[in-house]
Design an enzyme around this catalytic site. Sequence first.
Site, mmCIF file in Angstrom:
data_model
loop_
_atom_site.group_PDB
_atom_site.id
_atom_site.type_symbol
_atom_site.label_atom_id
_atom_site.label_comp_id
_atom_site.label_asym_id
_atom_site.label_seq_id
_atom_site.Cartn_x
_atom_site.Cartn_y
_atom_site.Cartn_z
ATOM 1 N N PRO A 2 0.791 -1.211 0.000
ATOM 2 C CA PRO A 2 0.000 0.000 0.000
ATOM 3 C C PRO A 2 0.823 1.260 0.000
ATOM 4 O O PRO A 2 1.742 1.425 0.801
ATOM 5 C CB PRO A 2 -0.747 -0.104 1.308
ATOM 6 C CG PRO A 2 0.172 -0.889 2.201
ATOM 7 C CD PRO A 2 1.203 -1.528 1.370
ATOM 8 N N GLU A 3 0.474 2.140 -0.894
ATOM 9 C CA GLU A 3 0.974 3.511 -0.829
ATOM 10 C C GLU A 3 -0.260 4.371 -0.587
ATOM 11 O O GLU A 3 -1.324 3.851 -0.311
ATOM 12 C CB GLU A 3 1.714 3.865 -2.121
ATOM 13 C CG GLU A 3 2.865 2.901 -2.395
ATOM 14 C CD GLU A 3 3.636 3.196 -3.675
ATOM 15 O OE1 GLU A 3 3.756 4.371 -4.041
ATOM 16 O OE2 GLU A 3 4.113 2.237 -4.311
ATOM 17 N N ARG A 116 3.495 -10.955 5.222
ATOM 18 C CA ARG A 116 4.899 -10.839 5.598
ATOM 19 C C ARG A 116 5.139 -10.341 7.025
ATOM 20 O O ARG A 116 6.298 -10.173 7.431
ATOM 21 C CB ARG A 116 5.625 -9.962 4.574
ATOM 22 C CG ARG A 116 5.687 -10.656 3.217
ATOM 23 C CD ARG A 116 6.322 -9.784 2.159
ATOM 24 N NE ARG A 116 7.739 -9.589 2.400
ATOM 25 C CZ ARG A 116 8.504 -8.825 1.619
ATOM 26 N NH1 ARG A 116 7.989 -8.207 0.589
ATOM 27 N NH2 ARG A 116 9.776 -8.698 1.887
#
Length: 272
Positions: A2-3, A116
């Site tokens: 996500p940005e 992750r």
Amino acid sequence: MPELPEVETIARSLRPQLVGRTILDSDVCWSRTIATPSARKFKQLIKGQKIVTVSRRAKFLSVQLSNLYLLIHLRMSGDLYIKEEDALLEKHDRLILWLSSQGKRKQHKLIFNDTRKFGRVWLTADPDEVLGNLGPEPLSDEFTPRWLYESLQTRHRQLKPLLLDQSFLAGLGNIYTDESLHRARLHPLAESDSVSEKQAEALWEAIRAVLNEGIRRNGASIDWVYRGGEFQNYFRVYDRDGEPCPVCGTTIQKLVVGQRGTHICPNCQVME
DNA sequence: CACGTCACCTGCGTGC
DNA sequence: TGCACGCAGGTGACGT
């Protein structure tokens, strides 16, 4: 994953489903997901908190509760979604918040899933402790061509690492930085104080345009993480090495800048 | 202050 | 098929 545009997309989709609900309880499946306080304290404090607002600051999702703030950073692989209360636990679910039901709707839960395990959640009375060091929001009025030009001048740093520095400008990540630099015809390794006023203005325009397009297309979805965005189909350089530049047809190149894969058109983006 | 390197994690694509 | 390796939308802690 996500940005800024992806987090904005998530904030917009979650807001109507969350505001007004009460958090009945929580399950912390991976305790290091909770940055602060301890997992035990988190469970205790969040129970019974009502969700007042849902917003975004940089790449953080900010959830204002009765008397605390829940801040969520998805880092590389985090995602948030709402499911019905009887939905099965998925492999990478790290945190579950059980939500009160509203009217006739079934009871739901908010799930933080993060393959992750880089993502983090903060529960704090003072959001500035987490968000205080962030630079300006690129889509706010605070971010102007003048501010950008002057801020570039007062530093001596390569453009790409500087744009990725969240204390300089908050919200750009690897995709949107590459896309912005290409649109502005600037080389990622150019020194910030070598940028002219006109180039700074072009960069300002590029950042705004690229972020707005990302939001308009509901963000980008790549790899095995899918969220329904479309912006990946409109990349001009990111992940397009070997393909032609949409502006001039030159083959896009990939290089490494500050350990990050970086995509440029060697014809459009030349160092002075 | 600016930069490089590593650490934190899991999973996927590639090439042998 | 198996396996090693490199790579991935991010950030923070180091050392020079």
